[in-house]
Design an enzyme around this catalytic site. Structure first.
Site, PDB file in Angstrom:
ATOM      1  N   HIS A 140      94.444  19.458  30.788  1.00 33.37           N
ATOM      2  CA  HIS A 140      94.990  18.170  30.781  1.00 33.37           C
ATOM      3  C   HIS A 140      96.005  17.230  30.276  1.00 33.37           C
ATOM      4  O   HIS A 140      96.490  16.518  30.834  1.00 33.37           O
ATOM      5  CB  HIS A 140      93.700  17.699  30.575  1.00 33.37           C
ATOM      6  CG  HIS A 140      93.546  15.950  29.939  1.00 33.37           C
ATOM      7  ND1 HIS A 140      92.073  14.923  30.803  1.00 33.37           N
ATOM      8  CD2 HIS A 140      93.492  15.039  29.255  1.00 33.37           C
ATOM      9  CE1 HIS A 140      91.749  14.314  30.541  1.00 33.37           C
ATOM     10  NE2 HIS A 140      93.266  14.379  29.671  1.00 33.37           N
ATOM     11  N   GLU A 141      96.032  17.863  29.487  1.00 36.74           N
ATOM     12  CA  GLU A 141      96.869  16.886  28.320  1.00 36.74           C
ATOM     13  C   GLU A 141      98.542  17.020  29.266  1.00 36.74           C
ATOM     14  O   GLU A 141      99.360  16.159  29.548  1.00 36.74           O
ATOM     15  CB  GLU A 141      97.336  16.918  26.850  1.00 36.74           C
ATOM     16  CG  GLU A 141      96.058  17.189  26.066  1.00 36.74           C
ATOM     17  CD  GLU A 141      95.685  15.905  26.051  1.00 36.74           C
ATOM     18  OE1 GLU A 141      96.407  15.159  26.418  1.00 36.74           O
ATOM     19  OE2 GLU A 141      94.302  15.963  26.092  1.00 36.74           O
ATOM     20  N   HIS A 144      99.862  14.905  32.026  1.00 33.96           N
ATOM     21  CA  HIS A 144     100.033  13.338  31.544  1.00 33.96           C
ATOM     22  C   HIS A 144     101.572  13.378  31.004  1.00 33.96           C
ATOM     23  O   HIS A 144     101.879  11.665  31.191  1.00 33.96           O
ATOM     24  CB  HIS A 144      99.329  12.857  29.656  1.00 33.96           C
ATOM     25  CG  HIS A 144      97.765  12.235  30.033  1.00 33.96           C
ATOM     26  ND1 HIS A 144      97.521  11.166  30.475  1.00 33.96           N
ATOM     27  CD2 HIS A 144      96.685  13.328  29.161  1.00 33.96           C
ATOM     28  CE1 HIS A 144      96.302  11.159  29.766  1.00 33.96           C
ATOM     29  NE2 HIS A 144      95.801  12.491  29.032  1.00 33.96           N
TER      30      HIS A 144
HETATM   31 NI    NI Z   1      93.972  12.345  28.836  1.00 33.21          NI
END
Ligand code: NI
Length: 181
Positions: A140-141, A144
């Site tokens: 998830h990170e 980004h």
């Molecule tokens: Ni996030």
């Protein structure tokens, strides 16, 4: 220092972030501020674009899980210039949320296992394997840093259903206990 969190609609969240080196100005302070900002917002992961900086840096701290899962709680990690070297074909579905997308939680399917190369805060290189919830948070990170948000990955029908909520975030018609930008 607690930093404002950039939310859905901010262009920095859509940029492919740039690698950094040891000379990046104020890096130690930035990492400290990112942990503080994340903890204050009750998050378990935060990437630099979420505080407005398009650089390849992320922090994760699963300490909030200490009551339910002491083993997960020991996972605290800073990654600089991470690179996903391998991912499993096997995928699993998990619920995700994001400090940049307040009020939305959706099921996302991602690889179950990943192998990652990254630099820690002292610029020592590590190659590590992650699975389960750890693999999920790292992916998830990492997303980004690629300008990707978890809402990009939800099934088209669900995405249609959350469109209104996403538009409200763009218009800042949201209530958060942390400062946003
Ligand atoms: Ni996030």
């Amino acid at each position: 220092m607690i930093l404002p969190i950039y939310t859905y609609g901010q262009s920095v969240l859509r940029k492919v972030a740039e690698p950094i080196d040891k000379d990046y100005p104020g890096l130690d302070e930035l990492i400290k501020n990112m942990y503080e900002t994340m903890t204050h917002a009750d998050g378990v992961g935060l990437a630099a674009p979420q505080v407005g900086l398009p650089i390849r840096l992320l922090v994760i701290d699963l300490a909030p899980f200490k009551e339910d899962n002491p083993e997960l709680a020991a996972f605290k990690i800073t990654m600089i210039n991470p690179e996903i070297l391998e991912e499993s074909e096997e995928e699993i579905a998990m619920d995700e949320g994001c400090l940049s997308i307040p009020g939305i939680n959706e099921t996302v399917v991602r690889p179950e296992y990943i192998k990652v190369k990254y630099l820690d805060e002292d610029f020592n290189e590590h190659i590590e394997e992650f699975d389960g919830f750890r693999a999920r948070v790292v992916q998830h990170e990492y997303g980004h840093l690629e300008g990707e948000l978890f809402t990009d990955l939800v099934k088209p029908l669900r995405r249609q259903l959350i469109k209104g909520k996403l538009n409200n975030i763009v218009k800042k018609k949201i209530d958060t206990k942390y400062k946003i930008k």
